[in-house]
Design a protein around this motif. Structure first.
Motif, PDB file in Angstrom:
ATOM      1  N   ASP A 101       0.489   4.024  -9.208  1.00 26.80           N
ATOM      2  CA  ASP A 101      -0.513   5.042  -8.906  1.00 26.80           C
ATOM      3  C   ASP A 101      -0.727   5.232  -7.415  1.00 26.80           C
ATOM      4  O   ASP A 101      -1.455   6.131  -7.013  1.00 26.80           O
ATOM      5  N   TYR A 102      -0.132   4.400  -6.603  1.00 30.62           N
ATOM      6  CA  TYR A 102      -0.463   4.389  -5.191  1.00 30.62           C
ATOM      7  C   TYR A 102       0.721   4.749  -4.302  1.00 30.62           C
ATOM      8  O   TYR A 102       1.872   4.661  -4.690  1.00 30.62           O
ATOM      9  N   TRP A 115       4.662   6.917  -5.290  1.00 33.40           N
ATOM     10  CA  TRP A 115       4.969   6.139  -6.484  1.00 33.40           C
ATOM     11  C   TRP A 115       6.252   6.599  -7.145  1.00 33.40           C
ATOM     12  O   TRP A 115       6.926   5.810  -7.808  1.00 33.40           O
ATOM     13  N   GLN A 160      -1.467  -0.260   0.930  1.00 28.41           N
ATOM     14  CA  GLN A 160      -1.498   0.573  -0.270  1.00 28.41           C
ATOM     15  C   GLN A 160      -2.685   1.525  -0.206  1.00 28.41           C
ATOM     16  O   GLN A 160      -3.772   1.149   0.233  1.00 28.41           O
ATOM     17  N   THR A 161      -2.474   2.759  -0.642  1.00 27.91           N
ATOM     18  CA  THR A 161      -3.547   3.742  -0.657  1.00 27.91           C
ATOM     19  C   THR A 161      -3.284   4.778  -1.719  1.00 27.91           C
ATOM     20  O   THR A 161      -2.139   4.945  -2.158  1.00 27.91           O
ATOM     21  N   ARG A 162      -4.349   5.490  -2.107  1.00 27.73           N
ATOM     22  CA  ARG A 162      -4.184   6.643  -2.990  1.00 27.73           C
ATOM     23  C   ARG A 162      -4.225   7.947  -2.198  1.00 27.73           C
ATOM     24  O   ARG A 162      -4.041   9.015  -2.768  1.00 27.73           O
ATOM     25  N   TRP A 212      -6.381   3.341   4.410  1.00 29.87           N
ATOM     26  CA  TRP A 212      -5.563   2.565   3.489  1.00 29.87           C
ATOM     27  C   TRP A 212      -6.436   1.454   2.911  1.00 29.87           C
ATOM     28  O   TRP A 212      -7.220   0.828   3.614  1.00 29.87           O
ATOM     29  N   ASP A 213      -6.290   1.227   1.616  1.00 31.38           N
ATOM     30  CA  ASP A 213      -7.259   0.418   0.889  1.00 31.38           C
ATOM     31  C   ASP A 213      -6.949  -1.077   0.877  1.00 31.38           C
ATOM     32  O   ASP A 213      -7.855  -1.902   0.936  1.00 31.38           O
TER      33      ASP A 213
END
Length: 122
Positions: free
Chosen positions: A31-32, A53, A98-100, A109-110
């Protein structure tokens, strides 16, 4: 909770190649966006590359375009950064992230790995 663990850093001579890997665990990997950043002493964290992805067209920073290649293996939950023709100015701590969201801003970025050191000697 997402965990990112980088590996593959080290000391190399200018002109050499190095391959970094990032193992991803936790939240659904597909998802990312996955990406690589680096941070040299006294400098801000610098965006290098990201990949979606779907494994579609990666997006690179101008500073590494043509020398670095990002890839991912969704089945193995890993993302890699192949670095060729390394230069002393590539010396930095390299981070997997990782980020959406589509962004080159590290603040958006998460999740982050702990980083792996790359030193390129002249």
């Amino acid at each position: 909770q997402v965990q990112l663990v980088e590996s593959g850093g080290g000391l190399v001579q200018a002109g050499a190649s190095l391959r970094l890997s990032c193992a991803v665990s936790g939240r659904t990997f597909s998802d990312y966006f996955m990406g690589w950043f680096r941070q040299a002493p006294g400098k801000e964290r610098e965006y290098l590359a990201r990949i979606s992805w779907s494994g579609g067209t990666p997006v690179y920073a101008d500073s590494v375009k043509g020398r670095f290649t990002i890839s991912r293996d969704n089945a193995k939950n890993t993302v890699s950064l192949q670095m060729n023709s390394l230069k002393p100015e590539d010396t930095a701590v390299y981070y997997c992230a990782q980020t959406r969201r589509i962004s080159t801003d590290s603040r958006l970025w998460d999740y982050w790995g702990q980083g792996t050191q790359v030193i390129v000697s002249s």
